[in-house]
Design a protein around this motif. Structure first.
Motif, PDB file in Angstrom:
ATOM      1  N   GLY A 118       5.008  -2.359 -17.214  1.00 51.99           N
ATOM      2  CA  GLY A 118       4.215  -3.232 -18.117  1.00 51.99           C
ATOM      3  C   GLY A 118       3.679  -4.380 -16.887  1.00 51.99           C
ATOM      4  N   ALA A 119       3.755  -4.367 -15.726  1.00 55.75           N
ATOM      5  CA  ALA A 119       3.077  -5.309 -14.623  1.00 55.75           C
ATOM      6  C   ALA A 119       1.703  -5.029 -14.878  1.00 55.75           C
ATOM      7  N   SER A 120       0.951  -6.223 -15.224  1.00 61.62           N
ATOM      8  CA  SER A 120      -0.771  -6.144 -15.141  1.00 61.62           C
ATOM      9  C   SER A 120      -1.485  -6.215 -13.731  1.00 61.62           C
ATOM     10  N   PHE A 121      -0.862  -6.205 -12.774  1.00 60.04           N
ATOM     11  CA  PHE A 121      -1.511  -6.257 -11.716  1.00 60.04           C
ATOM     12  C   PHE A 121      -0.635  -5.598 -10.750  1.00 60.04           C
ATOM     13  N   VAL A 122      -1.152  -4.361 -10.114  1.00 63.07           N
ATOM     14  CA  VAL A 122      -0.079  -3.610  -9.204  1.00 63.07           C
ATOM     15  C   VAL A 122      -1.030  -2.971  -8.214  1.00 63.07           C
ATOM     16  N   ALA A 123      -0.500  -3.407  -6.933  1.00 68.22           N
ATOM     17  CA  ALA A 123      -1.231  -3.035  -5.639  1.00 68.22           C
ATOM     18  C   ALA A 123      -0.410  -2.526  -4.468  1.00 68.22           C
ATOM     19  N   ARG A 124      -0.954  -1.694  -3.608  1.00 72.48           N
ATOM     20  CA  ARG A 124      -0.265  -1.243  -2.611  1.00 72.48           C
ATOM     21  C   ARG A 124      -1.324  -1.689  -1.059  1.00 72.48           C
ATOM     22  N   SER A 125      -0.529  -2.150  -0.338  1.00 73.25           N
ATOM     23  CA  SER A 125      -1.198  -2.360   0.979  1.00 73.25           C
ATOM     24  C   SER A 125      -0.411  -2.073   2.205  1.00 73.25           C
ATOM     25  N   PHE A 126      -1.033  -2.277   3.223  1.00 70.71           N
ATOM     26  CA  PHE A 126      -0.471  -2.280   4.867  1.00 70.71           C
ATOM     27  C   PHE A 126      -0.801  -3.440   5.508  1.00 70.71           C
ATOM     28  N   SER A 127       0.458  -3.785   5.963  1.00 63.56           N
ATOM     29  CA  SER A 127       0.495  -5.092   6.757  1.00 63.56           C
ATOM     30  C   SER A 127      -0.497  -4.906   7.840  1.00 63.56           C
ATOM     31  N   GLY A 128      -0.901  -3.876   8.393  1.00 63.78           N
ATOM     32  CA  GLY A 128      -1.850  -3.725   9.343  1.00 63.78           C
ATOM     33  C   GLY A 128      -3.222  -3.708   9.187  1.00 63.78           C
ATOM     34  N   ASP A 129      -3.637  -3.855   7.582  1.00 64.37           N
ATOM     35  CA  ASP A 129      -4.798  -3.775   7.157  1.00 64.37           C
ATOM     36  C   ASP A 129      -5.465  -5.104   6.961  1.00 64.37           C
ATOM     37  N   LYS A 130      -5.674  -5.925   7.549  1.00 66.46           N
ATOM     38  CA  LYS A 130      -5.992  -7.490   7.424  1.00 66.46           C
ATOM     39  C   LYS A 130      -6.901  -7.761   6.355  1.00 66.46           C
ATOM     40  N   LYS A 131      -8.056  -6.921   6.258  1.00 64.66           N
ATOM     41  CA  LYS A 131      -9.087  -7.092   5.125  1.00 64.66           C
ATOM     42  C   LYS A 131      -8.761  -6.618   3.817  1.00 64.66           C
ATOM     43  N   GLN A 132      -8.102  -5.723   3.823  1.00 65.86           N
ATOM     44  CA  GLN A 132      -7.603  -5.162   2.381  1.00 65.86           C
ATOM     45  C   GLN A 132      -6.686  -6.018   1.810  1.00 65.86           C
ATOM     46  N   LEU A 133      -5.740  -6.522   2.740  1.00 65.31           N
ATOM     47  CA  LEU A 133      -4.377  -7.247   2.455  1.00 65.31           C
ATOM     48  C   LEU A 133      -4.795  -8.601   1.855  1.00 65.31           C
ATOM     49  N   LEU A 134      -5.908  -9.279   2.663  1.00 63.56           N
ATOM     50  CA  LEU A 134      -6.441 -10.544   2.314  1.00 63.56           C
ATOM     51  C   LEU A 134      -7.046 -10.642   0.986  1.00 63.56           C
ATOM     52  N   SER A 135      -7.910  -9.424   0.668  1.00 64.73           N
ATOM     53  CA  SER A 135      -8.642  -9.392  -0.594  1.00 64.73           C
ATOM     54  C   SER A 135      -7.375  -9.361  -1.810  1.00 64.73           C
ATOM     55  N   VAL A 136      -6.565  -8.373  -1.466  1.00 63.24           N
ATOM     56  CA  VAL A 136      -5.701  -8.206  -2.631  1.00 63.24           C
ATOM     57  C   VAL A 136      -4.914  -9.447  -2.974  1.00 63.24           C
ATOM     58  N   LEU A 137      -4.589 -10.195  -1.715  1.00 60.61           N
ATOM     59  CA  LEU A 137      -3.709 -11.661  -2.217  1.00 60.61           C
ATOM     60  C   LEU A 137      -4.592 -12.703  -2.843  1.00 60.61           C
ATOM     61  N   LYS A 138      -5.866 -12.590  -2.531  1.00 61.95           N
ATOM     62  CA  LYS A 138      -6.694 -13.522  -3.064  1.00 61.95           C
ATOM     63  C   LYS A 138      -6.940 -13.128  -4.661  1.00 61.95           C
ATOM     64  N   HIS A 187      -1.659   8.116   7.342  1.00 62.62           N
ATOM     65  CA  HIS A 187      -1.552   8.809   5.921  1.00 62.62           C
ATOM     66  C   HIS A 187      -2.033   7.795   5.024  1.00 62.62           C
ATOM     67  N   ASP A 188      -2.943   6.692   5.350  1.00 64.90           N
ATOM     68  CA  ASP A 188      -3.283   5.541   4.391  1.00 64.90           C
ATOM     69  C   ASP A 188      -4.433   6.208   3.722  1.00 64.90           C
ATOM     70  N   GLU A 189      -4.542   6.068   2.345  1.00 64.09           N
ATOM     71  CA  GLU A 189      -5.748   6.837   1.577  1.00 64.09           C
ATOM     72  C   GLU A 189      -6.388   5.639   0.928  1.00 64.09           C
ATOM     73  N   PRO A 190      -7.086   4.749   1.501  1.00 65.14           N
ATOM     74  CA  PRO A 190      -7.621   3.540   0.841  1.00 65.14           C
ATOM     75  C   PRO A 190      -8.483   3.817  -0.558  1.00 65.14           C
ATOM     76  N   LEU A 191      -8.335   3.187  -1.644  1.00 67.92           N
ATOM     77  CA  LEU A 191      -8.680   3.695  -2.947  1.00 67.92           C
ATOM     78  C   LEU A 191     -10.033   3.299  -2.968  1.00 67.92           C
ATOM     79  N   GLY A 192     -10.769   2.574  -2.072  1.00 67.50           N
ATOM     80  CA  GLY A 192     -12.121   2.002  -1.917  1.00 67.50           C
ATOM     81  C   GLY A 192     -12.100   0.538  -1.256  1.00 67.50           C
ATOM     82  N   GLU A 193     -13.243   0.047  -1.246  1.00 69.79           N
ATOM     83  CA  GLU A 193     -13.409  -1.027  -0.584  1.00 69.79           C
ATOM     84  C   GLU A 193     -13.059  -2.336  -1.718  1.00 69.79           C
ATOM     85  N   ILE A 194     -12.519  -3.446  -1.265  1.00 70.70           N
ATOM     86  CA  ILE A 194     -12.181  -4.468  -2.387  1.00 70.70           C
ATOM     87  C   ILE A 194     -13.076  -5.468  -1.997  1.00 70.70           C
TER      88      ILE A 194
END
Ligand SMILES: Cc1ncc(C[n+]2csc(CCOP(=O)(O)OP(=O)(O)O)c2C)c(N)n1
Ligand code: SF4
Ligand SMILES: [Mg+2]
Length: 346
Positions: A176-196, A232-239
């Motif tokens: 039932g979590a309402s926001f679920v994401a996976r990221s990689f510590s080495g992907d600065k751009k994606q992780l920053l957008s996910v955190l915001k 093996h990282d498969e980004p779902l798209g650009e955030i």
């Protein structure tokens, strides 16, 4: 000597310098993924202009759980017991719902000793950013397999893991979590957008960040090493994330982009790689996690989002004033009411 005035220091929208968001010097190993996550947390809170004094940092025990010491020094902090951060977070948020909470845990802290607490945290949808710094091992106690280690993954000493992993994202969605994401510590751009986006979300924002342990789990045969994750990282798209205080001025193709209005009025744009991916559909999200894991890949990005779901505070229907600020007169029933209760028990 030049009398040119020193350039003004850069500040964010609430007038604070980046220094107000930093923490103590890290004592983790150089190159540890956890350090990169702390850096992104600093950037995200600075760029979102969150007052660090309004933030509560929580953690359990592990190298990952030491991280809150390395960001947001002016914030409140509670380094709790191994696997017990969720109950401390629940108490703290019920006492003062005006705080913004961020909890940092490890894959051992969450998936092993803390799994019971994690399960109930997810089903309650407590307003909390919950980060799992996932290295597939117990870094602090020298690299034993954790419950997120993949089947067949090899430890540094050559031992092969013969148990299947727990997928914390799938579990969180299921619960039932309402926001679920996976990221990689080495992907600065994606992780920053996910955190915001997680900062703008109201409810549990569960983020599993694959974060290689360079000392005990970065060798060939590990599925949580830098090289394995990069391959093996498969980004779902650009955030793209546009906070409520900025004008929306990004280009996107409506046909391939999902726009999500966040609780605070911010906008989240998810430019999809797969046309049929709908992050607000539970079954699609669970299927995606299952299929990518069967291929030995990691799907990264925002996997599931339900921005309008009631959180735990709404469910409890608490009074507007945070409980911590209620006076004794407000919380103690008057004598007449107590007398009436006593009378009814005779
Ligand atoms: C009650 C209790 N049991 C066991 C330990 C020993 N211990 C400390 S950290 C840890 C695991 C840490 O792994 P993880 O949460 O993945 O964090 P990492 O160090 O990998 O970041 C264990 C088993 C402990 N501190 N307390
Ligand atoms: S032992 Fe591993 S998890 Fe712990 S600080 Fe070092 S690299 Fe990071
Ligand atoms: Mg770990």
């Amino acid at each position: 000597m030049s009398d040119t005035p020193a350039p003004a220091k850069k500040t964010n929208r609430i007038g604070l310098e980046m220094a107000s968001y930093r923490g103590s010097k890290t004592t983790l190993c150089a190159g540890c993924g956890h350090n990169a996550i702390s850096e992104r947390i600093i950037d995200a809170f600075y760029e979102m202009g969150v007052d660090p004094k309004r933030v509560l940092k929580l953690s359990g025990i592990g190298c990952s759980s030491k991280s809150p010491a390395y960001f947001l020094n002016p914030s409140h902090g509670f380094n709790s017991v191994h696997g017990r951060m969720p109950s401390v977070a629940t108490g703290a948020m019920l006492a003062n719902k005006s705080m913004l909470s961020i909890g940092v845990s490890g894959d051992g802290d969450t998936g092993a000793i803390g799994i019971g607490q994690f399960v109930h945290l997810m089903r309650r949808n407590l307003p909390l950013i919950y980060i799992i710094e996932d290295n597939g091992c117990y870094g602090l106690t020298k690299g034993q397999f954790s419950p997120t280690a993949d089947l067949g993954s090899k430890a540094k000493n050559g031992v092969v893991n013969d148990l299947p992993p727990i997928d914390t994202c799938a579990l969180a969605i299921e619960l039932g979590a309402s926001f679920v994401a996976r990221s990689f510590s080495g992907d600065k751009k994606q992780l920053l957008s996910v955190l915001k986006a997680a900062i703008a979300h109201r409810g549990t924002a569960m983020i599993d960040v694959i974060s290689p342990c360079v000392t005990f789990n970065d060798h060939e045969g590990s599925t949580k090493s830098y090289s394995y994750v990069k391959d093996h990282d498969e980004p779902l798209g650009e955030i793209s994330f546009v906070p409520y205080f900025e004008d929306i001025n990004i280009e996107y193709e409506p046909g391939s982009t999902t726009a999500v209005k966040m609780h605070d009025g911010s906008s989240l744009f998810l430019r999809k790689v797969a046309e049929d991916y709908n992050p607000s559909d539970k079954m699609t999200a669970l299927r995606l996690l299952h299929e990518t894991s069967l291929r030995g890949e990691f799907a990264t990005g925002i996997v599931y989002i339900e921005p309008d779901k009631d959180d735990f505070i709404d469910t409890l229907n608490l009074v507007d004033t945070p409980l911590a600020f209620l006076t004794e007169q407000q919380v103690r029933p008057p004598k007449a009411v107590l007398d009436e209760i006593m009378e009814s028990l005779r």
